[in-house]
Every structure is written in C-alpha cells, then in structure tokens.
Write a protein that holds these residues in place. Structure first.
Motif, mmCIF file in Angstrom:
data_model
loop_
_atom_site.group_PDB
_atom_site.id
_atom_site.type_symbol
_atom_site.label_atom_id
_atom_site.label_comp_id
_atom_site.label_asym_id
_atom_site.label_seq_id
_atom_site.Cartn_x
_atom_site.Cartn_y
_atom_site.Cartn_z
ATOM 1 N N GLU A 255 0.831 -1.216 0.000
ATOM 2 C CA GLU A 255 0.000 0.000 0.000
ATOM 3 C C GLU A 255 0.866 1.266 0.000
ATOM 4 N N GLY A 276 8.479 -3.573 5.377
ATOM 5 C CA GLY A 276 7.097 -4.060 5.436
ATOM 6 C C GLY A 276 6.772 -5.209 4.493
ATOM 7 N N THR A 296 17.527 1.752 1.124
ATOM 8 C CA THR A 296 18.739 2.156 1.850
ATOM 9 C C THR A 296 18.821 1.363 3.141
HETATM 10 P P1 NAD Z 1 7.775 2.162 14.206
HETATM 11 O O1 NAD Z 1 6.855 1.041 14.540
HETATM 12 O O2 NAD Z 1 8.359 2.967 15.299
HETATM 13 O O3 NAD Z 1 7.049 3.173 13.184
HETATM 14 C C1 NAD Z 1 6.265 2.755 12.095
HETATM 15 C C2 NAD Z 1 5.214 3.847 11.866
HETATM 16 O O4 NAD Z 1 4.538 3.604 10.630
HETATM 17 C C3 NAD Z 1 4.145 3.903 12.945
HETATM 18 O O5 NAD Z 1 4.003 5.216 13.433
HETATM 19 C C4 NAD Z 1 2.876 3.447 12.228
HETATM 20 O O6 NAD Z 1 1.698 4.041 12.742
HETATM 21 C C5 NAD Z 1 3.179 3.915 10.822
HETATM 22 N N1 NAD Z 1 2.385 3.255 9.779
HETATM 23 C C6 NAD Z 1 1.884 2.010 9.744
HETATM 24 N N2 NAD Z 1 1.188 1.804 8.612
HETATM 25 C C7 NAD Z 1 1.254 2.949 7.897
HETATM 26 C C8 NAD Z 1 0.746 3.382 6.633
HETATM 27 N N3 NAD Z 1 0.029 2.556 5.848
HETATM 28 N N4 NAD Z 1 1.007 4.642 6.213
HETATM 29 C C9 NAD Z 1 1.751 5.471 6.978
HETATM 30 N N5 NAD Z 1 2.253 5.128 8.186
HETATM 31 C C10 NAD Z 1 2.013 3.882 8.629
HETATM 32 O O7 NAD Z 1 8.939 1.511 13.314
HETATM 33 P P2 NAD Z 1 10.462 2.012 13.117
HETATM 34 O O8 NAD Z 1 11.305 1.417 14.188
HETATM 35 O O9 NAD Z 1 10.472 3.465 12.869
HETATM 36 O O10 NAD Z 1 10.841 1.230 11.771
HETATM 37 C C11 NAD Z 1 10.170 1.520 10.555
HETATM 38 C C12 NAD Z 1 10.554 0.499 9.511
HETATM 39 O O11 NAD Z 1 11.906 0.712 9.118
HETATM 40 C C13 NAD Z 1 10.485 -0.955 9.988
HETATM 41 O O12 NAD Z 1 10.032 -1.767 8.927
HETATM 42 C C14 NAD Z 1 11.924 -1.285 10.299
HETATM 43 O O13 NAD Z 1 12.194 -2.650 10.229
HETATM 44 C C15 NAD Z 1 12.624 -0.514 9.214
HETATM 45 N N6 NAD Z 1 14.024 -0.170 9.444
HETATM 46 C C16 NAD Z 1 14.824 -0.165 8.356
HETATM 47 C C17 NAD Z 1 16.147 0.197 8.482
HETATM 48 C C18 NAD Z 1 17.039 0.233 7.263
HETATM 49 O O14 NAD Z 1 18.238 0.400 7.426
HETATM 50 N N7 NAD Z 1 16.491 0.113 6.074
HETATM 51 C C19 NAD Z 1 16.670 0.550 9.739
HETATM 52 C C20 NAD Z 1 15.808 0.546 10.832
HETATM 53 C C21 NAD Z 1 14.484 0.189 10.678
#
Ligand code: NAD
Ligand code: ZN
Ligand code: ZN
Length: 348
Positions: A255, A276, A296
């Motif tokens: 989505e 996701g 990234t």
């Molecule tokens: P988090 O749970 O703190 O935040 C996720 C946010 O997304 C929440 O506020 C939630 O309400 C919101 N959300 C959910 N569905 C949504 C939608 N359809 N539209 C908009 N917002 C929506 O998570 P986080 O710790 O900030 O991590 C976010 C993501 O990043 C996770 O998947 C995590 O695994 C990933 N991550 C990636 C890296 C990387 O290096 N690529 C590093 C750290 C975390």
C-alpha cells in the motif's frame, strides 16, 4: 547479567541470565546506558526464518546502543573508562575496500565477519543487557557534551538510517522542493527532523495514528496526512499538481509503495527504508519518468558523527519512552500494538 535474547526465529524475545563478556585484545566492554527498540526487531521475532538473513539466533537484541566505556581490552588506546559513547552498529571486517571507505554495512568480505551486514543485536550479542562487548574501538564514537546515552541510543539507527537516506537526495531537496515521510514512528519522526535540519524542503508526513501525526508536527512537518485512497491526490494537490521530489517510505508495504509511486514527481526519488515486505511493480509508465527507486540500509560512522553533532546543537532530538530491562518484552508488545510515540529505549 540479564539480557533480552532472541533464542529462535519466529518467537518473542526472552529475558535470560548470561555471562558478562570479557573484552579481549582490541575489544571494548561498554556499560549500556540505552538500547533502542527498533521495529526491525519485531520483524526478527515474528517474520524472518532460517536462511533469510546471513546469521541466526541465539543472540541478545539491541542494535542501537549508547553507554559508557567500562573496560578496555589489551591494546586499546584513545578511550577512557567512564567516557560516554555511541556505538556504530554495522561491524564489517574493517580492512576491505568498502570498510576502509566507511561502508561497513556493505563489507566485501562477509566471510571475515561473524554477522555479515549486522553487528551487535543483529547476529551478535547486542545492547539489551547490562554490558555490550564491542569488537573494535573503531565502532565507538564519543558523545558530545550534554547528550545522554538514553537519548543518543536512537540516534545510532532511528536517526542515522534516515540521515543516510535523506543525504542521498540532498541534491533534490532545495528551496521549493517537497519531501514526504511515510510512517512517523522511531525512524520517521527523526527523518522529519533530519529533513528540517539539513534541507530546505517542505515536509509532508503521513501516519494513520493521530499521536504520530502530532509528533510529526512537533518534529517539523509542514503538513500531516492520514493514509487512505485520496493520499496521493492530496499530495499532488499540495504540490500544485506536480508531486513530491522525494518520498521516503518508512513502512514499505504494498500500500505505501504504491501510494509513494503515485505521489512522487518525474525525476524524483522514491526511497524504501521500511521492511514491510511490500513490492512495487515497475513499468515504463510507472513510477513517473526517471524516478530513482532505491532501498537504503542503516548508515556509516562519519554520518553518525554528523548526526550526533546535529543533536548536540539541538537540531535532532529523539522523543523517547524509557523502560527498564525487566520491561523490555512489554516495550516490544507496545511497539507492535502501535502504542509507542517516538522510540522506546531500554535503560538497563
Ligand atoms: P515504528 O513502529 O516505530 O514506526 C512505524 C510507523 O509507521 C508507525 O508510526 C505506524 O503508525 C506507521 N504506519 C503504519 N502503517 C502505515 C501506513 N500505511 N502509512 C503510513 N504510516 C504507517 O517503526 P520504526 O522502528 O520506525 O521502523 C520503521 C521500519 O523501518 C520498519 O520496517 C523497520 O524494520 C525498518 N528499518 C529499516 C532500516 C534500514 O536500514 N532500512 C533501519 C531501521 C528500521
Ligand atoms: Zn533498527
Ligand atoms: Zn570489510
């Protein structure tokens, strides 16, 4: 000492007694002051299975860490016991071309490391414990004055990852540009602050939770929106029909990726950070012409130094909710339920 352990894939982490590690030559024992609870840990606990990542449980969770130098292994110089430090999380071999260029996330010799692409909390024992064994002093960055480990810990991932991602798009974020942040959790709220502090772009933030949208406003967003069918059209309207120059997706579902592709403008950047599990169909006509789609991963030591500098000047501030180690399991349950604003940090 107590430690929060991931013992098996597809299982919640558990608090266990483990031996306190002893630093060998070149290593440093850090007394943990804060360990952030990242949503990636929930993916580790509930989604990944054997063979999907280049390492396996058991290990102690906690890959965004800060604390105080406790004991120096033989040969370590330049650090003092008691000194507050942040931990650079990705631990490569340290000697290959990539590692020497400060790209330890993409070490060319994964066979020389024990957790390729990972580090403490991702394959090796992390910071959700009283002490963290850091295999080389190069992974430690002294904290600037006034920055406490509990606030510094989230900067090592929840701020560093968006900093690394935003940096790639700096050239597209001048005056008049628009950036969209999808998902205002631990990473997203700091991503907004990074955009605010380092670019001239107008910032639109998207989250279904009202408290997260409030946090987005406090973090510097100019416009906050809830996701839904009209989201991409609303972003287009807010940008004079043109679309956003840069869209950062901190969720990464089907989505969010589809709406990101529908709101980014021609020649823009669509940056996927969230794990996701979504996919984005790419054809000649979509995303718009010459959009760069990129994933990234985390960030580098010099970028962490810059992030800590921004924080010491009051330009980045992690909103944290602090839990004791005994409450770590609860903290992850709250994170999974969408009941954490900003970052949950475990302070052992
Ligand atoms: P988090 O749970 O703190 O935040 C996720 C946010 O997304 C929440 O506020 C939630 O309400 C919101 N959300 C959910 N569905 C949504 C939608 N359809 N539209 C908009 N917002 C929506 O998570 P986080 O710790 O900030 O991590 C976010 C993501 O990043 C996770 O998947 C995590 O695994 C990933 N991550 C990636 C890296 C990387 O290096 N690529 C590093 C750290 C975390
Ligand atoms: Zn993380
Ligand atoms: Zn290397």
């Amino acid at each position: 000492m107590k430690a929060l352990r991931l013992e098996h894939w597809q299982s919640p982490a558990v608090l266990r007694d483990v031996d306190r590690p002893e630093p060998g030559p070149g290593e440093v024992l850090v007394q943990v002051g804060g360990a952030g609870a990242c949503h990636s840990d929930l993916h580790l606990m509930h989604e990944f299975g054997e063979g999907q990542l280049p390492w396996s449980p058991p290990f102690t969770l906690g890959h965004e860490n800060a604390g105080w130098v406790h004991t120096l292994g033989d040969g370590v110089t330049g650090l003092e016991p008691g000194q507050p430090v942040a931990v650079v999380g990705a631990w490569g071999c340290g000697t290959c071309e990539r590692c020497r260029a400060d790209l330890e996330t993409y070490c060319d010799h994964p066979e020389r490391t024990r957790a390729p692409g990972g580090g403490g909390g991702l394959g090796l024992d992390g910071g959700m414990a009283e002490f963290l064994l850091v295999p080389d002093a190069r992974h430690l960055v002294p904290l600037p004055d006034g920055l406490e480990p509990v606030h510094a810990a989230p900067l090592t991932d929840a701020a560093l990852t968006p900093y690394h991602a935003v940096r790639r798009s700096w050239g597209k974020l001048g005056p008049g540009a628009t950036a969209v942040v999808i998902g205002v959790g631990g990473l997203g709220h700091l991503g907004i602050q990074v955009l605010h502090a380092t670019t001239a772009a107008r910032i639109i933030a998207v989250d279904p939770r009202e408290s997260a949208r409030d946090l987005a406003k406090r973090s510097g967003a100019d416009l906050v929106l809830a996701p839904g069918d009209a989201l991409a059209a609303t972003v287009r309207e807010a940008t004079g029909g043109i679309g956003a120059d840069v869209v950062l997706d901190f969720v990464g579902s089907d989505e969010t990726l589809l709406s990101a592709a529908a709101m980014v403008r021609q020649l823009g950047d669509l940056t996927l950070v969230g794990l996701g599990g979504g996919t984005l169909p790419v054809s000649f006509f979509s995303p718009p012409y010459e959009v760069s789609v990129q994933s990234t991963y985390w960030g580098n030591r010099h970028e962490l130094v810059e992030v800590l500098d921004l924080a010491s000047r009051g330009l980045l501030h992690a909103e944290v909710r602090v839990f004791g180690l005994e409450e770590a399991v609860t903290a992850y349950e709250l994170l999974a339920a969408g009941a954490i604003d900003g970052r949950a940090v475990i302070a052992p």
